[in-house]
Design an enzyme around this catalytic site. Structure first.
Site, PDB file in Angstrom:
ATOM      1  N   LYS A  77       0.844  -1.246  -0.020  1.00 58.24           N
ATOM      2  CA  LYS A  77       0.114   0.071  -0.112  1.00 58.24           C
ATOM      3  C   LYS A  77       0.643   1.244   0.073  1.00 58.24           C
ATOM      4  CE  LYS A  77      -3.698   1.897   2.406  1.00 58.24           C
ATOM      5  NZ  LYS A  77      -4.524   1.956   3.649  1.00 58.24           N
ATOM      6  N   SER A 152      -9.339   1.610   2.783  1.00 67.37           N
ATOM      7  CA  SER A 152      -9.018   2.756   2.269  1.00 67.37           C
ATOM      8  C   SER A 152      -7.709   1.826   1.717  1.00 67.37           C
ATOM      9  CB  SER A 152      -7.879   3.752   2.965  1.00 67.37           C
ATOM     10  OG  SER A 152      -7.359   2.936   3.916  1.00 67.37           O
ATOM     11  N   SER A 176     -10.237  -0.446   6.867  1.00 67.31           N
ATOM     12  CA  SER A 176      -9.328   0.146   5.950  1.00 67.31           C
ATOM     13  C   SER A 176      -8.515  -1.119   5.663  1.00 67.31           C
ATOM     14  CB  SER A 176      -8.182   1.093   6.339  1.00 67.31           C
ATOM     15  OG  SER A 176      -9.325   2.348   6.069  1.00 67.31           O
TER      16      SER A 176
END
Lengths: 485, 98
Positions: A77, A152, A176
């Protein structure tokens, strides 16, 4: 197909020299270049670095080395710092930022021989539930490209679901990892706060941020946690917990005899998608069939999680994001004086949701409002934490939905922040309590969209949560179904 | 309801330049979020201690400082928008009247 391999299976093939890390890495890179234009999961594809890392891994394998991630292609990420590899946090303000160090979790995976394919899209500074807040475009859900992947860590979830990596790193501050894992039909483990170092994670809300993995199954989640956990001098809130025993997952087999699973009534609410309730209740019945005792429990402060989170997280974010001032790194928009430069840099560099949260947090921390909002929210946080502590005196694990709905259409909630925030209503309390939870696939709605089961454990209770989730996966087919097939 | 003037005050504290359109939108959206958070005001939390960290963290003394290599200057400057090769270049912090 090579790209559909789990971490565990990839390692078996590598160990037996049935495939090399370079071959495996090339297969992923080819698939990424073919499919990423459709899904926008990767913001950076690191072809050269990945192949160089794969060659090094192959040399180590040739020397007889064996390690759980040696030669396995993963992706990261884009809020986690990667040495020499662009790290944007999904923000215009860091569009060209190249860190000089690795996050500790990244460094540990690097040292163990994992191959980094690239960096994955996410909501800007991990603020969002749909990946629509990325400055670099939305990521699309491979089960239905007109829908969001959740957020997210949406790029991480899609990269795993669409076989664009073996496993992915994500972060979970209010859901997330768990929510995108549920919306994309994969496995996602949110670790106990402090179990994995936050050093090198671009900070959002420091009392809530956790680093974890999104994977194709529970066994891989255990492998990834084992590779990343531990005390780190770089993070004063990191904790040395008893290490995860990965092999013990198989030893437990499928029996849950002697285990009590709590089902909190506050997690089945009016307005949730009926198919989500149906499949989560069916999953609970399945745990019962495996030998677990089921007990209805109450977590009465559950509805307060959302207002508490949306005071505390923005307050911490407003302080953390003060560092983006156009001086040491990132964008600078020159103004007439230094204050004007700060304001124009941040006005131009941050997107709408990040500005909204900075404003909200600044307000909640400002003179005259600090006690009424911030301190009060911290007190209610104590009550939410106590709810879980009392529940875990009666039960070993709590079973609940991850998200009240399956993946929603792109654009459906972008004009109404509160509607978007409600997507996290079942994941926020766990984050506020700082405990652990895993999301595993447990069904599909009428449109074929995945549904997630959340299994929640007490602080540092990952071993038990992983064992229960693994037993569930060993006896159900949901995690084996793939999109795009 | 948060007024546009209040939004402007917070934006200055937060060092954010906002367009007129953003000021109007945030006055509405922040008001809606703060209204939602108002349910917290209805609880009696007088005797409840606040949770700032879920860990029972406490101050500790270091074992003793040991010198270690720091960040090389070139690395520290590499991502900066403006440098003179030795330092970050910024506008004056204090005006002539100081």
């Amino acid at each position: 197909m090579l790209t559909s391999l789990t971490v565990r299976a990839a390692r078996q093939h590598l160990r037996r020299r049935e495939v090399s890390s370079v071959e495996l890495t090339r297969a992923f890179l080819e698939r990424i270049h073919a499919l990423n234009p459709r899904f926008n999961a990767y913001l950076t594809v690191a072809d050269d670095e990945a192949l160089a890392m794969a060659r090094q891994a192959d040399e180590r394998i040739a020397r007889g080395e064996d390690a759980p991630l040696l030669g396995v292609p993963i992706a990261i990420k884009d809020v986690l710092s990667t040495r020499g590899m662009r790290t944007t946090a999904g923000s215009r303000i860091l569009a060209n930022y190249v860190p000089c160090w690795d996050a500790t979790a990244v460094a540990q995976l690097r040292a163990q021989g994992a191959v980094f394919l690239g960096k994955l899209n996410c909501d800007e500074f991990a603020m969002g539930s749909s990946t629509e807040n990325s400055a670099f475009g939305v990521t699309r859900n491979p089960w239905d490209e007109s829908r969001v992947p959740g957020g997210s860590s949406g790029g991480s979830a899609v990269a795993v679901a669409a076989d664009l990596c073996c496993a992915a790193l994500g972060t979970d501050t209010g859901g997330s990892i768990r929510q995108p894992a549920a919306l994309c039909g994969i496995t996602g483990l949110k670790n106990t706060y402090g179990r994995v170092s936050r050093y090198g994670l671009i900070a959002f809300a420091s009392s809530l941020d956790t680093v974890g993995a999104l994977t194709k199954d529970v066994y891989d989640a255990a492998i990834m946690l084992r590779a990343m956990e531990g005390r780190d001098p770089g993070d004063s809130t990191s904790v040395a917990a008893e290490a995860i025993d990965v092999e013990a997952l198989d030893a437990r087999r499928a029996s849950l005899n002697g285990l009590t699973v709590g089902v909190p009534r506050e997690y089945f609410i009016e307005g949730m998608q009926p198919e989500v309730e149906r499949d989560v209740r069916a999953a609970v019945a399945h745990l019962q069939a495996l030998g677990a005792r089921i007990r209805e429990i109450s977590l009465p402060r559950t509805p307060l999680g959302l207002p508490v989170y949306y005071i505390i997280a923005p307050a911490e974010a407003s302080a953390n994001l003060a560092r983006f001032d156009g001086v040491k790194y990132g964008l600078r928009a020159q103004g007439s004086d230094l204050i004007a430069t700060y304001r124009q840099t941040r006005g131009a560099g941050f997107g709408a949701e990040v500005k909204r949260r900075i404003m909200l947090g600044t307000y909640a921390l400002s003179a005259g409002y600090y006690d009424a909002y911030y301190i009060r929210a911290q007190k209610v946080r104590t009550l939410i934490k106590r709810d879980f502590e009392q529940a875990f005196e009666q039960v070993d694990v709590i079973a609940a939905p991850v998200s009240p709905t399956t993946a929603f259409p792109i654009g459906a909630k972008t004009d109404d922040p509160i509607q978007m925030y409600l997507a996290d209503v079942f994941t926020l309390p766990v984050s506020l309590a700082g405990i652990c939870a895993i999301s595993v696939p447990c069904g599909f709605d009428a449109d074929g969209l995945p549904i997630g089961l959340q299994l929640i454990g007490p602080a540092f209770g990952e071993q038990r949560v992983l064992e229960v989730a693994h037993a569930f996966q060993q006896t159900t087919p949901f995690h084996l179904k793939k999109p795009l097939s | 309801m948060l007024t546009v003037a209040e939004v402007e005050r917070i934006a200055l504290l937060a060092r954010l330049a906002l367009s007129d359109d953003e000021k109007l939108r945030y006055s509405q959206q922040l008001s809606a979020i703060l209204d939602y958070a108002a349910q917290l005001a209805e609880l009696d939390v007088e005797d409840i201690p606040p949770t700032a960290s879920v860990l029972s963290v406490h101050n500790v003394m270091r074992d003793g400082d040991e010198t270690a290599a720091g960040l090389p200057r070139a690395d520290a400057l590499r991502n900066a928008p403006d440098t003179d090769g030795v330092s970050f270049v910024v506008q004056a912090t204090f005006g002539d009247e100081e």
